[in-house]
Design an enzyme around this catalytic site. Structure first.
Site, PDB file in Angstrom:
ATOM      1  N   ASP A  67      -4.894  38.807  21.478  1.00 15.38           N
ATOM      2  CA  ASP A  67      -3.436  38.638  21.429  1.00 15.38           C
ATOM      3  C   ASP A  67      -2.961  38.723  19.987  1.00 15.38           C
ATOM      4  O   ASP A  67      -3.746  38.803  19.046  1.00 15.38           O
ATOM      5  CB  ASP A  67      -2.996  37.342  22.103  1.00 15.38           C
ATOM      6  CG  ASP A  67      -3.538  36.096  21.430  1.00 15.38           C
ATOM      7  OD1 ASP A  67      -3.462  36.001  20.188  1.00 15.38           O
ATOM      8  OD2 ASP A  67      -4.029  35.190  22.138  1.00 15.38           O
ATOM      9  N   GLU A  98       2.322  31.639  27.290  1.00 17.36           N
ATOM     10  CA  GLU A  98       2.442  31.493  28.739  1.00 17.36           C
ATOM     11  C   GLU A  98       3.538  32.362  29.337  1.00 17.36           C
ATOM     12  O   GLU A  98       3.438  32.803  30.480  1.00 17.36           O
ATOM     13  CB  GLU A  98       2.700  30.012  29.062  1.00 17.36           C
ATOM     14  CG  GLU A  98       2.454  29.627  30.502  1.00 17.36           C
ATOM     15  CD  GLU A  98       0.980  29.518  30.865  1.00 17.36           C
ATOM     16  OE1 GLU A  98       0.634  29.767  32.038  1.00 17.36           O
ATOM     17  OE2 GLU A  98       0.171  29.179  29.972  1.00 17.36           O
ATOM     18  N   LEU A 133      -4.973  34.445  27.512  1.00 18.36           N
ATOM     19  CA  LEU A 133      -5.554  35.779  27.326  1.00 18.36           C
ATOM     20  C   LEU A 133      -6.766  35.975  28.230  1.00 18.36           C
ATOM     21  O   LEU A 133      -6.903  37.016  28.899  1.00 18.36           O
ATOM     22  CB  LEU A 133      -5.918  35.943  25.852  1.00 18.36           C
ATOM     23  CG  LEU A 133      -6.415  37.294  25.296  1.00 18.36           C
ATOM     24  CD1 LEU A 133      -7.870  37.570  25.596  1.00 18.36           C
ATOM     25  CD2 LEU A 133      -5.525  38.438  25.756  1.00 18.36           C
ATOM     26  N   THR A 155     -10.908  31.207  21.673  1.00 24.79           N
ATOM     27  CA  THR A 155     -10.549  30.866  20.298  1.00 24.79           C
ATOM     28  C   THR A 155      -9.714  29.593  20.227  1.00 24.79           C
ATOM     29  O   THR A 155      -9.285  29.203  19.142  1.00 24.79           O
ATOM     30  CB  THR A 155      -9.761  32.010  19.652  1.00 24.79           C
ATOM     31  OG1 THR A 155      -8.566  32.252  20.425  1.00 24.79           O
ATOM     32  CG2 THR A 155     -10.584  33.287  19.581  1.00 24.79           C
ATOM     33  N   LYS A 168     -12.097  30.951  37.691  1.00 24.55           N
ATOM     34  CA  LYS A 168     -10.753  31.351  38.104  1.00 24.55           C
ATOM     35  C   LYS A 168     -10.084  32.251  37.073  1.00 24.55           C
ATOM     36  O   LYS A 168     -10.241  32.068  35.871  1.00 24.55           O
ATOM     37  CB  LYS A 168      -9.885  30.125  38.375  1.00 24.55           C
ATOM     38  CG  LYS A 168     -10.337  29.343  39.595  1.00 24.55           C
ATOM     39  CD  LYS A 168      -9.266  28.412  40.119  1.00 24.55           C
ATOM     40  CE  LYS A 168      -9.064  27.206  39.249  1.00 24.55           C
ATOM     41  NZ  LYS A 168      -8.202  26.206  39.921  1.00 24.55           N
ATOM     42  N   LYS A 177       3.116  28.741  38.474  1.00 23.20           N
ATOM     43  CA  LYS A 177       1.930  28.765  37.622  1.00 23.20           C
ATOM     44  C   LYS A 177       0.743  29.366  38.376  1.00 23.20           C
ATOM     45  O   LYS A 177       0.388  28.905  39.470  1.00 23.20           O
ATOM     46  CB  LYS A 177       1.605  27.327  37.184  1.00 23.20           C
ATOM     47  CG  LYS A 177       0.336  27.175  36.370  1.00 23.20           C
ATOM     48  CD  LYS A 177       0.565  27.478  34.925  1.00 23.20           C
ATOM     49  CE  LYS A 177      -0.670  27.111  34.113  1.00 23.20           C
ATOM     50  NZ  LYS A 177      -0.526  27.512  32.710  1.00 23.20           N
ATOM     51  N   PHE A 195     -13.750  28.884  15.410  1.00 20.60           N
ATOM     52  CA  PHE A 195     -12.429  29.453  15.650  1.00 20.60           C
ATOM     53  C   PHE A 195     -11.335  28.379  15.612  1.00 20.60           C
ATOM     54  O   PHE A 195     -10.177  28.667  15.325  1.00 20.60           O
ATOM     55  CB  PHE A 195     -12.381  30.165  17.008  1.00 20.60           C
ATOM     56  CG  PHE A 195     -13.068  31.502  17.039  1.00 20.60           C
ATOM     57  CD1 PHE A 195     -12.571  32.578  16.324  1.00 20.60           C
ATOM     58  CD2 PHE A 195     -14.209  31.690  17.806  1.00 20.60           C
ATOM     59  CE1 PHE A 195     -13.188  33.816  16.354  1.00 20.60           C
ATOM     60  CE2 PHE A 195     -14.844  32.927  17.841  1.00 20.60           C
ATOM     61  CZ  PHE A 195     -14.339  33.992  17.119  1.00 20.60           C
ATOM     62  N   HIS A 299      -3.086  17.860  37.512  1.00 24.55           N
ATOM     63  CA  HIS A 299      -2.604  19.188  37.879  1.00 24.55           C
ATOM     64  C   HIS A 299      -1.859  19.180  39.215  1.00 24.55           C
ATOM     65  O   HIS A 299      -1.808  20.189  39.913  1.00 24.55           O
ATOM     66  CB  HIS A 299      -3.786  20.163  37.945  1.00 24.55           C
ATOM     67  CG  HIS A 299      -4.406  20.443  36.615  1.00 24.55           C
ATOM     68  ND1 HIS A 299      -5.140  19.500  35.928  1.00 24.55           N
ATOM     69  CD2 HIS A 299      -4.394  21.551  35.829  1.00 24.55           C
ATOM     70  CE1 HIS A 299      -5.561  20.025  34.786  1.00 24.55           C
ATOM     71  NE2 HIS A 299      -5.120  21.256  34.704  1.00 24.55           N
TER      72      HIS A 299
END
Length: 418
Positions: A67, A98, A133, A155, A168, A177, A195, A299
């Protein structure tokens, strides 16, 4: 005379029924094996880890996706790495964040793959970036020629301990989402904590939310580490002492933890325990045949909160708000003590995470719960913490109960901030 039904097994897993045959039954299995490896200095030209699974003759070719943020920080090193190894390559740079996690990004990857041309099995796509990404590239790889191997190099911290270790993939769609996605693990995920040095502190907090999730529902020892070393982990960006030099004088080693046999390198201990705990939960239920998943803690409400708040909240921040709310909900049910709730919310603050958001309204939360019920096949299957380090599933949370918990959390946060 009624014809006798016959069943003939032609070979393992294939059954033909009737004479003449009127029904076939096919049984098959798809064994899955993928590797997650902790590495150091992946982009050092002398390190061939990224390419070591290369097979076949002729020139090596690789298609890399990253990205804009990662490209600005590491783009020159990425290109120099493949040039050093004589690898023909192309680097595709996607928009980050996002809000760009969409089917358009997946199609952009697919079209670029067509233009570059890769052999279907021996030239894996390489994704270098954060969770967004890797989800995009994984989804594209699962669709391209119905399956194309790929390698993940996270990263970000959330990529290291969460998005990079499971199976997933997915993108946001129609305001939801990860509404579109597949189960398609990378062949390999290569974890290089160096990173993280270039991350903004907020993105370290973002990943620490997913680590805190594992602590609250599974690993009290991990919670102890976060409670005692959270500020240090945030400040040092989870680098080992060898990577950051001597420990500052104002960060003493916790003798109590050392006496209990914990590593004297809290960063390594925290990352190892978070990944191990996640994989212990995912491995026996990789395709989510069982919908009671403790890793779904945090979640239930966060997907709706996150999508409605974009681009204000990061994923881990929305998860933290969800965890704070469900901690209070659990407290009101007698599953968590007031003292434990205080410890949990204090650790969130120490990790730089929010515990409240204005979108925690009865309308938003009840709508989120209804959508989650559909996602979990008609039941709430809502994980709630039991103390610190364990969880239980419930299916009977009412709208009034949810509203009362949100109000109690709002009043608590307001009282603390005065």
């Amino acid at each position: 005379m009624q014809q006798e039904t016959q069943s003939t097994r032609n070979n393992d897993g294939l059954f033909a029924v009737g004479s003449p045959v009127t029904h076939w039954s096919v049984q098959s299995s798809n064994p899955v094996q993928y590797e997650i490896r902790a590495c150091q200095n992946l982009l050092d030209p002398s390190n061939s880890t990224i390419l070591e699974d290369a097979s076949g003759g002729g020139a090596q070719r690789r298609f890399i996706v990253t990205d804009r943020v990662v490209d600005s920080l590491y783009g020159e090193r990425i290109r120099a790495y493949f040039e050093h190894h004589g690898v023909e390559h192309r680097v595709l740079v996607l928009d980050d964040g996002e809000t760009h996690k969409s089917m358009n990004a997946v199609l952009q990857v697919a079209e670029a793959l067509d233009a570059f041309g890769i052999d279907r099995r021996r030239e894996p796509v390489i994704a270098i970036g954060g969770g967004v990404l890797m989800d995009i590239v994984g989804f594209a790889a699962s669709l391209y020629r119905r399956s194309t191997p790929f390698i993940r190099i996270p990263t970000t911290l959330i990529g290291l301990v969460d998005a990079g270790v499971g199976a997933k993939t997915g993108v946001n769609h129609n305001g939801h989402k990860n509404r579109l996605g597949t189960y398609f693990p990378a062949d390999r995920t290569l974890l290089d904590r160096s990173f993280l040095v270039t991350l903004h502190e907020r993105h370290i907090s973002n990943g620490l939310a997913e680590i805190l999730k594992m602590a609250l529902i599974k690993d009290a020892r991990l919670f102890d580490l976060l409670e005692h070393h959270g500020a240090q982990l945030l400040r040092t960006k989870l680098q080992s002492p060898a990577a950051i030099g001597p420990t500052p004088a104002d960060v003493p080693v916790d003798q109590r933890l050392a006496a209990r046999g914990l590593h004297l390198d809290p960063a390594t201990e925290v990352v190892e325990r978070a990944i191990q705990g996640m994989l212990e939960e995912l491995q026996p239920n990789l395709w989510e045949k069982v919908l009671e998943r403790v890793v779904d803690y945090g979640h239930t409400f966060s997907p709706t909160i996150e999508m409605n708040a974009l681009p204000e909240l990061l994923h881990g921040e929305a998860v933290a708000v969800d965890m704070a709310l469900t901690t209070v909900l659990a407290e009101r049910r007698g599953l968590v003590s007031a003292y434990q709730r205080e410890r949990i919310l204090s650790v969130m603050e120490q990790l730089g995470l929010p515990s409240w958001h204005p979108l925690c309204t009865p309308e938003t939360l009840t709508g989120a719960l209804r959508d989650t019920v559909r996602h979990r096949d008609g039941k709430q299957r809502l994980p709630l913490p039991v103390g610190i380090g364990s969880a239980v599933f419930v299916n009977d949370v009412t709208e009034d109960e949810l509203s009362a918990a949100a109000q109690a959390l709002r009043e608590h946060v307001a009282g603390v901030s005065r």
